[in-house]
Motif scaffolding. Structure first.
Motif, PDB file in Angstrom:
ATOM      1  N   LYS A 104      -4.460  88.572   8.601  1.00  0.00           N
ATOM      2  CA  LYS A 104      -4.140  86.533   8.688  1.00  0.00           C
ATOM      3  C   LYS A 104      -5.832  86.599   7.501  1.00  0.00           C
ATOM      4  O   LYS A 104      -6.754  87.255   7.383  1.00  0.00           O
ATOM      5  N   GLN A 105      -6.076  85.660   6.614  1.00  0.00           N
ATOM      6  CA  GLN A 105      -7.065  84.780   5.401  1.00  0.00           C
ATOM      7  C   GLN A 105      -7.209  83.723   6.084  1.00  0.00           C
ATOM      8  O   GLN A 105      -7.377  82.879   7.117  1.00  0.00           O
ATOM      9  N   GLY A 106      -8.687  83.673   5.237  1.00  0.00           N
ATOM     10  CA  GLY A 106      -9.814  82.889   6.067  1.00  0.00           C
ATOM     11  C   GLY A 106     -11.238  83.199   4.336  1.00  0.00           C
ATOM     12  O   GLY A 106     -10.471  83.510   3.334  1.00  0.00           O
ATOM     13  N   ILE A 107     -11.622  81.948   4.750  1.00  0.00           N
ATOM     14  CA  ILE A 107     -12.876  81.656   3.119  1.00  0.00           C
ATOM     15  C   ILE A 107     -13.987  81.654   4.312  1.00  0.00           C
ATOM     16  O   ILE A 107     -14.271  81.205   5.251  1.00  0.00           O
ATOM     17  N   ALA A 108     -15.515  82.383   4.174  1.00  0.00           N
ATOM     18  CA  ALA A 108     -16.695  82.476   4.239  1.00  0.00           C
ATOM     19  C   ALA A 108     -17.669  82.137   2.598  1.00  0.00           C
ATOM     20  O   ALA A 108     -17.159  82.133   1.107  1.00  0.00           O
ATOM     21  N   ASP A 109     -18.558  81.285   3.029  1.00  0.00           N
ATOM     22  CA  ASP A 109     -18.966  80.658   1.246  1.00  0.00           C
ATOM     23  C   ASP A 109     -20.275  82.042   1.405  1.00  0.00           C
ATOM     24  O   ASP A 109     -20.445  83.334   2.094  1.00  0.00           O
TER      25      ASP A 109
ATOM     26  N   ILE B 266      -7.498  74.105  -1.060  1.00  0.00           N
ATOM     27  CA  ILE B 266      -7.037  75.078  -0.892  1.00  0.00           C
ATOM     28  C   ILE B 266      -5.388  74.960  -0.235  1.00  0.00           C
ATOM     29  O   ILE B 266      -5.394  74.098   0.772  1.00  0.00           O
ATOM     30  N   ASN B 267      -3.903  75.826  -1.107  1.00  0.00           N
ATOM     31  CA  ASN B 267      -3.181  75.857   0.129  1.00  0.00           C
ATOM     32  C   ASN B 267      -3.054  77.066   1.368  1.00  0.00           C
ATOM     33  O   ASN B 267      -2.748  78.077   0.962  1.00  0.00           O
ATOM     34  N   ALA B 268      -3.315  76.394   2.487  1.00  0.00           N
ATOM     35  CA  ALA B 268      -3.144  77.395   3.142  1.00  0.00           C
ATOM     36  C   ALA B 268      -2.045  77.418   4.122  1.00  0.00           C
ATOM     37  O   ALA B 268      -1.608  76.420   5.016  1.00  0.00           O
TER      38      ALA B 268
ATOM     39  N   LEU C 211     -12.800  72.416   0.225  1.00  0.00           N
ATOM     40  CA  LEU C 211     -13.491  74.366   0.475  1.00  0.00           C
ATOM     41  C   LEU C 211     -14.491  73.920   1.693  1.00  0.00           C
ATOM     42  O   LEU C 211     -15.283  75.516   2.259  1.00  0.00           O
ATOM     43  N   GLU C 212     -14.351  73.126   2.625  1.00  0.00           N
ATOM     44  CA  GLU C 212     -14.988  73.017   4.010  1.00  0.00           C
ATOM     45  C   GLU C 212     -14.242  73.499   5.247  1.00  0.00           C
ATOM     46  O   GLU C 212     -14.835  73.722   6.490  1.00  0.00           O
ATOM     47  N   GLY C 213     -13.011  73.090   4.808  1.00  0.00           N
ATOM     48  CA  GLY C 213     -11.716  73.626   5.646  1.00  0.00           C
ATOM     49  C   GLY C 213     -10.889  72.511   6.211  1.00  0.00           C
ATOM     50  O   GLY C 213     -10.709  72.467   7.355  1.00  0.00           O
ATOM     51  N   ASN C 214     -11.665  71.571   6.095  1.00  0.00           N
ATOM     52  CA  ASN C 214     -11.265  69.483   6.226  1.00  0.00           C
ATOM     53  C   ASN C 214      -9.915  69.930   5.138  1.00  0.00           C
ATOM     54  O   ASN C 214      -9.958  70.363   4.574  1.00  0.00           O
TER      55      ASN C 214
END
Length: 205
Positions: free
Chosen positions: A147-152, A173-175, A186-189
């Motif tokens: 599974k994928q996610g994002i960090a700064d 982001i297309n999740a 980019l904040e996940g909202n």
């Protein structure tokens, strides 16, 4: 400039003014004046290929290796010859697309798991299958358990690793999760208008 004490002297790709020297099976680095930059105690030394249009390859550091009973282990030395991390990793790669002369971002593998370091500080622990850098948005894409996610760049998780895939549409982001597509910032909202797949800023706003 130097006494004839080396078995071999050769250029280092992308490091003008630096020379790779060998004594027996071990190697080190000297500069053009013959001054030792890295002591002759490593199995291999390569430049990390970091390039910035202002400093060119000057701030590129070195990935070094030593061999122990478990095989080769890699560490990192900066362009001044200062040891940043010891030879303890099975693989090391510098994030060369992050154009920051003052900070070194490294993806390092330990026991088959990837972590993220900023200079000597561990930003993300060694628990990921893969960590890749997205230069356009200045964030890291993480993969754990498929599974994928994002960090700064401070190591803060912006989007947890719970999506089957993450694709960038500019700054959107297309999740995909459970075969359902969500459009996030980019904040996940979640974006209010889910029909817009991409948003790309222009120079004049």
């Amino acid at each position: 400039i130097t006494k004839p004490v080396y078995d071999q002297i050769s250029a280092i790709t992308y490091k003008e003014g630096m020379l790779l020297v060998k004594q027996g099976e071990q190697c080190g680095v000297i500069n053009m004046n013959g001054k030792q930059v890295i002591p002759v105690e490593y199995e291999s030394i390569t430049a990390d290929n970091y390039y910035n249009k202002d400093s060119l390859y000057q701030k590129a550091g070195f990935i070094v290796s030593k061999k122990n009973e478990d095989g080769y282990r890699y560490g990192y030395i900066d362009y001044k010859g200062k040891k940043i991390i010891d030879t303890q990793y099975t693989e090391i790669e510098r994030v060369v697309n992050s154009k920051d002369d003052k900070n070194i971002y490294l993806v390092a593998l330990k026991d088959g798991q990837a972590g993220l370091l900023k200079n000597k500080k561990v930003l993300l622990n060694y628990e990921y299958e893969d960590i890749s850098y997205n230069a356009y948005n200045d964030v890291f894409v993480l993969q754990r358990n498929g599974k994928q996610g994002i960090a700064d760049k401070q190591g803060k998780i912006k989007i947890p690793t719970e999506y089957e895939s993450i694709l960038f549409g500019g700054i959107y982001i297309n999740a995909t999760k459970d075969e359902k597509l969500s459009i996030l910032d980019l904040e996940g909202n979640k974006i209010e208008n889910q029909d817009i797949l991409a948003k790309i800023p222009t120079e004049d706003g």
